[in-house]
Motif scaffolding. Sequence first.
Motif, PDB file in Angstrom:
ATOM      1  N   UNK A  25       0.927  -1.134  -0.055  1.00 48.80           N
ATOM      2  CA  UNK A  25       0.143   0.168  -0.099  1.00 48.80           C
ATOM      3  C   UNK A  25       0.731   1.093  -0.163  1.00 48.80           C
ATOM      4  N   UNK A  26       1.899   1.314   0.625  1.00 51.74           N
ATOM      5  CA  UNK A  26       2.963   2.451   0.861  1.00 51.74           C
ATOM      6  C   UNK A  26       3.691   2.513  -0.430  1.00 51.74           C
TER       7      UNK A  26
ATOM      8  N   UNK B  22      -9.613  -2.065  -1.545  1.00 52.24           N
ATOM      9  CA  UNK B  22      -8.342  -1.600  -0.608  1.00 52.24           C
ATOM     10  C   UNK B  22      -8.799  -1.512   0.883  1.00 52.24           C
ATOM     11  N   UNK B  23      -9.837  -1.066   0.994  1.00 58.70           N
ATOM     12  CA  UNK B  23     -10.437  -0.689   2.372  1.00 58.70           C
ATOM     13  C   UNK B  23     -10.524  -2.012   3.193  1.00 58.70           C
ATOM     14  N   UNK B  24     -10.650  -3.276   2.523  1.00 61.23           N
ATOM     15  CA  UNK B  24     -10.954  -4.551   3.173  1.00 61.23           C
ATOM     16  C   UNK B  24      -9.667  -5.433   2.972  1.00 61.23           C
ATOM     17  N   UNK B  25      -8.771  -4.842   2.204  1.00 60.94           N
ATOM     18  CA  UNK B  25      -7.443  -5.714   1.897  1.00 60.94           C
ATOM     19  C   UNK B  25      -6.430  -5.668   2.863  1.00 60.94           C
ATOM     20  N   UNK B  26      -5.568  -6.484   3.187  1.00 60.27           N
ATOM     21  CA  UNK B  26      -4.419  -6.521   4.083  1.00 60.27           C
ATOM     22  C   UNK B  26      -3.353  -6.676   3.110  1.00 60.27           C
TER      23      UNK B  26
ATOM     24  N   UNK C 171      -5.326  -0.621 -12.187  1.00 62.87           N
ATOM     25  CA  UNK C 171      -4.369   0.691 -11.847  1.00 62.87           C
ATOM     26  C   UNK C 171      -4.366   1.058 -10.610  1.00 62.87           C
ATOM     27  N   UNK C 172      -5.743   1.283  -9.907  1.00 59.78           N
ATOM     28  CA  UNK C 172      -5.935   1.402  -8.405  1.00 59.78           C
ATOM     29  C   UNK C 172      -5.268   0.648  -7.443  1.00 59.78           C
ATOM     30  N   UNK C 173      -5.154  -0.744  -7.731  1.00 58.69           N
ATOM     31  CA  UNK C 173      -4.460  -1.650  -6.782  1.00 58.69           C
ATOM     32  C   UNK C 173      -3.112  -2.095  -7.253  1.00 58.69           C
ATOM     33  N   UNK C 174      -2.561  -1.640  -8.406  1.00 60.47           N
ATOM     34  CA  UNK C 174      -1.190  -1.950  -8.844  1.00 60.47           C
ATOM     35  C   UNK C 174      -0.762  -0.997  -9.746  1.00 60.47           C
TER      36      UNK C 174
ATOM     37  N   UNK D  50      -8.017   7.212   1.989  1.00 63.18           N
ATOM     38  CA  UNK D  50      -7.650   5.833   2.544  1.00 63.18           C
ATOM     39  C   UNK D  50      -6.472   6.166   3.204  1.00 63.18           C
ATOM     40  N   UNK D  51      -5.644   7.068   3.326  1.00 62.04           N
ATOM     41  CA  UNK D  51      -4.409   7.219   4.131  1.00 62.04           C
ATOM     42  C   UNK D  51      -3.138   6.721   3.385  1.00 62.04           C
ATOM     43  N   UNK D  52      -3.433   6.337   1.927  1.00 61.78           N
ATOM     44  CA  UNK D  52      -2.264   5.993   1.388  1.00 61.78           C
ATOM     45  C   UNK D  52      -0.924   6.821   1.442  1.00 61.78           C
ATOM     46  N   UNK D  53      -1.382   8.082   1.268  1.00 58.34           N
ATOM     47  CA  UNK D  53      -0.435   9.243   1.095  1.00 58.34           C
ATOM     48  C   UNK D  53      -0.270   9.684   2.868  1.00 58.34           C
TER      49      UNK D  53
END
Length: 251
Positions: free
Chosen positions: A45-46, A93-97, A147-150, A193-196
């Motif tokens: 995610x980071x 993404x909200x539910x993925x670890x 694109x969003x997830x990778x 989502x706090x990715x940044x």
Amino acid sequence: MPQPDIAFWLVAAFSVVFAGISKGGFGSGAAFAAASILSIVIPPGQALGLMLPLLMLVDLVTLRPYWRGWSWPDARLLILGAVPGVALGAALYRVANDDLLRLLIGVISLTFVAWQLARQQGWLALSRRAVPMWGGALAGVTAGFTSFISHAGGPPAAVWLLSRRLDKTRFQATTVLVFWAINIMKFVPYAFLGIFTQQTFLLDLALAPFALVGAWLGVLAHRRVPERVFFAITYVLLSLTGLKLIYEALV
């Protein structure tokens, strides 16, 4: 994010330069390898959050040479289709670890390699006949989601654009425009989502020169390095990275 060490800086610098070369000289299709490689040294995610502003910077640099050279009807269809795709990616993404993200990125990396090799060997013949408009919308949804997830939306968009019989320049210009728009779409949900984080922002500032150098090298490489050589290197990197991420996710 763990405190950056020498290994991080070496991998990050290489990844960002590679992304710049890919976008600047060989289209955007392989640029997502940067996020895959970064996912080896930091949580996936980071890695996605760190790469997005840098990819947007390269988008901005490479957009001008192709200004208004695109096919607007095809670009519009893909961009509109990408909106629900990005939303689906955000919901996942909200539910993925981290392990699920590693697995998804690894599978997408290997799928990209398999898809490209199948095309080159003639095992997969992409239709150049007229495709229904819903096919373009579906390609946009898939491109937005992957694109969003990778950061790997290139292949779905390419399937549609190749069916439209665009010349090389119009194809490239349309691709640049579409992913410039999709990356802007992703920025808002990434932020919510706090990715940044403040740390990724500071790291982006430090890595921005590498992105620009990569884009510049890409322009030079476009003229001097055979496309087959560049993508052969990409396939090796993605295969090794994808296998490692899948292994880490499952073990």
